[in-house]
Design a protein around this motif. Sequence first.
Motif, short mmCIF file in Angstrom:
data_model
loop_
_atom_site.label_atom_id
_atom_site.label_comp_id
_atom_site.label_asym_id
_atom_site.label_seq_id
_atom_site.Cartn_x
_atom_site.Cartn_y
_atom_site.Cartn_z
N ASN A 1 0.84 -1.19 0.00
CA ASN A 1 0.00 0.00 0.00
C ASN A 1 0.88 1.25 0.00
O ASN A 1 1.84 1.34 0.76
N MET A 2 0.52 2.20 -0.86
CA MET A 2 1.25 3.45 -0.95
C MET A 2 0.40 4.58 -0.36
O MET A 2 -0.71 4.82 -0.82
N SER B 1 16.76 14.63 -3.56
CA SER B 1 16.02 15.13 -2.40
C SER B 1 14.94 16.11 -2.80
O SER B 1 14.07 16.47 -1.99
N ASP B 2 14.99 16.55 -4.07
CA ASP B 2 13.97 17.49 -4.56
C ASP B 2 12.64 16.81 -4.85
O ASP B 2 11.62 17.48 -4.96
N LEU B 3 12.64 15.49 -4.97
CA LEU B 3 11.42 14.78 -5.31
C LEU B 3 10.61 14.43 -4.07
O LEU B 3 11.16 14.11 -3.02
N SER B 4 9.28 14.45 -4.22
CA SER B 4 8.38 14.05 -3.14
C SER B 4 8.50 12.55 -2.90
O SER B 4 8.80 11.77 -3.80
N ASN B 5 8.26 12.16 -1.65
CA ASN B 5 8.23 10.73 -1.33
C ASN B 5 6.80 10.19 -1.29
O ASN B 5 6.56 9.09 -0.77
N ALA B 6 5.86 10.94 -1.84
CA ALA B 6 4.48 10.46 -1.94
C ALA B 6 4.36 9.58 -3.18
O ALA B 6 4.29 10.08 -4.31
N VAL B 7 4.34 8.27 -2.99
CA VAL B 7 4.31 7.32 -4.10
C VAL B 7 2.89 7.24 -4.64
O VAL B 7 1.95 6.93 -3.92
N ARG B 8 2.74 7.50 -5.94
CA ARG B 8 1.45 7.46 -6.61
C ARG B 8 1.28 6.09 -7.27
O ARG B 8 1.75 5.08 -6.73
N PRO B 9 0.63 5.98 -8.43
CA PRO B 9 0.53 4.66 -9.08
C PRO B 9 1.89 4.01 -9.28
O PRO B 9 2.90 4.68 -9.57
N GLY B 10 1.94 2.71 -9.10
CA GLY B 10 3.16 1.95 -9.27
C GLY B 10 2.88 0.63 -9.95
O GLY B 10 1.76 0.12 -9.90
#
Length: 412
Positions: free
Chosen positions: A199-200, A249-258
Motif C-alpha cells: 500500500n502506498m 532530495s527534490d522529489l516528493s516521497n508520496a508514491v502514486r501509481p506503481g
Amino acid sequence: MRATHRLLGAAAAVVLAATTVTALAAPASAAALREVMFVGNNWEGTADVIDSTGDFAKIGRINVVPDKSQRLAEIYLNPIKLIYFLGIRNGPGEGHDQLVDDLYSTPDGTALVASRPSFADVVSIDLATGKLKWRFPVSGYRADHMAVSPDGTKLAVSASTSNTVHVLDINTGAQLGSFATGDKPHENVFTNGGRYIWNMSIGNVETDLDSPLLDWTKGDRHITVVDTTTFQTVKTIDMRSRLNAFGRSDLSNAVRPGVFTPDFGKLYFQVSFFNGLVEYDVATDKITRVKTLPKNSATSDDRTTYVNDSRHHGLSMSPDGSRLCVAGTMDDYATIVDRGTLQEGTLVPAAKPYWATVSGDGRACVISESGADQVTAIDFATGRKVTSVAVGDHPQRVRLAHVPAGWTGVTG
C-alpha cells in the motif's frame, strides 16, 4: 460373482459418466464469461463496459449509485458526514461528487464491485438486476483505490481518512482483515501470487501547501507491505531516504501509481508533482534510476494547479515487462517508455489522462482521458494511438473484468 461384477461395472460407468459431464461442464462454464473492461465515470456515477481488445466498442452501462437518494439522505442528516461529503466535492472532486473510484468484477462475472469515495463505501452491484448485493461502509469518510488478489477472491480498499486498508471477501463483502497505513492510503498492489499487499500512502494532497519548503505538512508517507494471511506489516519503506541517497532530495516521497516487473524484482512508480517516474530495486532496497519526461509548455509551474498534487498519474507495463505506459496527467499526453533505456516514444495527446492499464490481449495500453470523457488505446509496440471510445463524465479507473456472455446491460 457375476452379479457383483455387473454392479461394479455399472458403478464404474456411472463414475465415468459423471467425470465426463464434469469435464465437459468446466469449459462450458468458462466459455459463459466474456472479458471486458470496466470504465468508472467518477463524476457521473456510472460504469461503461467496453470490449477489452480490438475496437474497444461499448457494450453496456451500469448505474453504480442505484441507492443514491438513500445515501444522500443519510449524509445530510449527519453533520460530520456532510462536512466530509462537501469537502470531497470541493477538494479532490473539483466541484463534483466522487461517485465511483475503483471497480472490478467478481470471479463469476455476475457482479461489479466498486469503491465510492463520496459515499465512503464499497458496493457489489448485480449485473442482471442493477441492485445492490452487499455494501461495506469503510472506516472514516472516504473510500479510494482498490486491488484484487490474483485468484479474484480478496479485495483491498483504501479508507483514506482513517489511514486503513480493509481486505474484503469480494463475493460477500465480509471483512477478512485490515491494517494501518501511512497518511491517506492510496494505491494497493497484490504481489508474489497474492502473498503480500503493498500500500502506498500519499499524504495530505488536498492542501495548497505545495511548496517544497512545506513538504513536512503533507504527513507520513510510506509504503506498507503486509502479509495477506496474518495482515501483519512485514516491512515499511519510506522513499525519502532512498531518494536522498540517489541524489533526488527534490522529489516528493508520496508514491502514486506503481507497477512491478513480472518477477516483482523492480517497482516503477510516480510521485507527487513530478513529470516522470522512479525505478526501485526490491532486493537491494535502492532507487536505481529516475526518468524525467517531457514538460508540456502549456503546463503551469504552479504546483497548486496540479489535481491532488498529481503531475503524472497512471502507469502500466506490457505483459513481457519490456515497456511502460505513462499517463502524463497535467501535461496532457501519454507515452510508451522503453524499460531498458527509459527512453520515451511518441507523445500521444490526451486530455488529463488519469489512469493507464493493459488491454486483454496485452497489445495496447488503455488510458482514461478524464478531460475528454473518453478512453484511448495506444499500441505498446509502435507507441501510436489505436482508437478512442467515448464514455461517461470524468473517467478515471479502467480495469479488466468479466461479464456473462451475451450481456449488453442491466435488464432488471
